[in-house]
Design an enzyme around this catalytic site. Structure first.
Site, PDB file in Angstrom:
ATOM      1  CG  ASP A 158      -2.045  -0.957   1.148  1.00  0.00           C
ATOM      2  OD1 ASP A 158      -2.364  -1.397   0.024  1.00  0.00           O
ATOM      3  OD2 ASP A 158      -2.613  -1.312   2.190  1.00  0.00           O
ATOM      4  NE  ARG A 207      -5.012  -1.827  -4.106  1.00  0.00           N
ATOM      5  CZ  ARG A 207      -4.486  -2.191  -2.941  1.00  0.00           C
ATOM      6  NH1 ARG A 207      -4.051  -1.276  -2.086  1.00  0.00           N
ATOM      7  NH2 ARG A 207      -4.366  -3.458  -2.618  1.00  0.00           N
ATOM      8  CE  LYS A 213     -11.589   9.811  -7.923  1.00  0.00           C
ATOM      9  NZ  LYS A 213     -12.870  10.567  -7.789  1.00  0.00           N
ATOM     10  N   GLY A 214      -6.110   8.735  -3.719  1.00  0.00           N
ATOM     11  CA  GLY A 214      -5.270   9.148  -2.588  1.00  0.00           C
ATOM     12  C   GLY A 214      -6.127   9.567  -1.416  1.00  0.00           C
TER      13      GLY A 214
END
Length: 305
Positions: free
Chosen positions: A132, A182, A185-186
């Site tokens: 991630d 992946r 947007k954030g």
């Protein structure tokens, strides 16, 4: 008002006393909607239910900003345990994790050592692992570690955030690795010096990197609940005859479940990001920050108790 609420919940997400209290009181006040449980056994049962409906999963053992080696080792143990559970139960699931939970803030060497333990187990059980992406401060370090591990393992991907100015440059640099990414947007609060602040700008960059990655021939996970972005992706893959096995949609556990099932029924691969564990507070606050509807849901849950 929406931006004020977002900033408020993002501020709360990094509050350590609240994080500690949340671990003590468990999944209450609506958090259980977004978190599959506190144990790997609970997560396994939740994955089985989604798999039965044709949905695949990426499992995330929650935890971040670890500040000592023992906790990082314990987090690593839990991730290895999750990988073994996925393999032993023959689940259609990947694993997602944060490098700060692997000890990134202690040193990159510690994070790499812990990641190799997890990836060795993942190779044994044929489980794909996604690193991630976290806040801007850790973006460069995360990508450096990803590049190092990608040279050693095939079963690894990472995340790229559309709201950062640096994103397009990072995509170009990563392309030589033919990465499985992946695209999101954030979800962190960042300075205007490093990130777009307007939704329209983020959306435009999101569309740009989706197109860039797909047309480069790389596997693309489009992680969004935004109908416009989903429609854009579908038209893009149809217009360029991109095969169905080159992309998937990803959504968060507990959010827009009807749409998840609808996309699956239409023949698209739909993966659910499923977090579990006791360190759920920061994740939960970011979910509240993202969508006002989530706040309303939680408020309704509190009132009904």
């Amino acid at each position: 008002m929406e931006r004020v609420m977002r900033d408020f919940f993002l501020f709360l997400s990094k509050n350590k006393p609240m994080t500690k209290a949340a671990k003590q009181y468990g999944l209450r006040f609506g958090a259980a909607r977004f978190v599959a449980g506190e144990t790997v056994e609970q997560a396994v049962e939740a994955i089985k239910k989604l798999n039965e409906e044709g949905l695949c999963v990426t499992l995330d053992y929650l935890g971040e900003f670890i500040d000592n080696e023992q906790e990082a080792a314990e987090m690593t143990d839990q991730c290895v345990k999750a990988v073994h559970a996925i393999g032993e139960h023959n689940l259609d699931s990947q694993l997602s994790l944060k490098l700060t939970s692997m000890g990134l803030d202690l040193s990159e060497e510690i994070a790499l050592e812990n990641m190799r333990r997890i990836l060795d187990a993942a190779v044994q059980h044929n489980v794909f692992v996604t690193i991630d992406m976290e806040d801007y401060e850790r973006c460069g370090k995360t990508l450096n570690i990803f590049k190092q591990l990608k040279s050693e393992y095939d079963n690894i991907g990472t995340v790229i955030q559309a709201y950062l100015y640096r994103t397009e440059e990072d995509m170009v640099a990563l392309n030589e690795f033919s990465p499985n990414l992946r695209l999101v947007k954030g979800a962190y609060k960042e300075s205007p010096e490093v990130a777009y602040t307007e939704k329209s700008q983020v959306d435009e960059n999101f569309r740009k990197i989706i197109k860039m990655h797909l047309l480069n021939g790389n596997y693309t996970a489009v992680a969004t609940h935004d109908d416009a972005i989903i429609d854009y992706t579908i038209k893009l893959v149809e217009g360029h005859n991109i095969p169905a096995d080159q992309f998937e949609f990803q959504m968060l556990f507990g959010i827009r479940e009807e749409l998840q099932r609808e996309l699956h029924k239409k023949g698209y691969k739909m993966r659910v990001y499923m977090p579990f564990g006791t360190d759920w507070y920061g994740y939960f606050m970011r979910r509240l920050a993202e969508r006002p509807a989530n706040v309303a849901f939680v408020a309704k849950g509190i009132i009904s108790k």
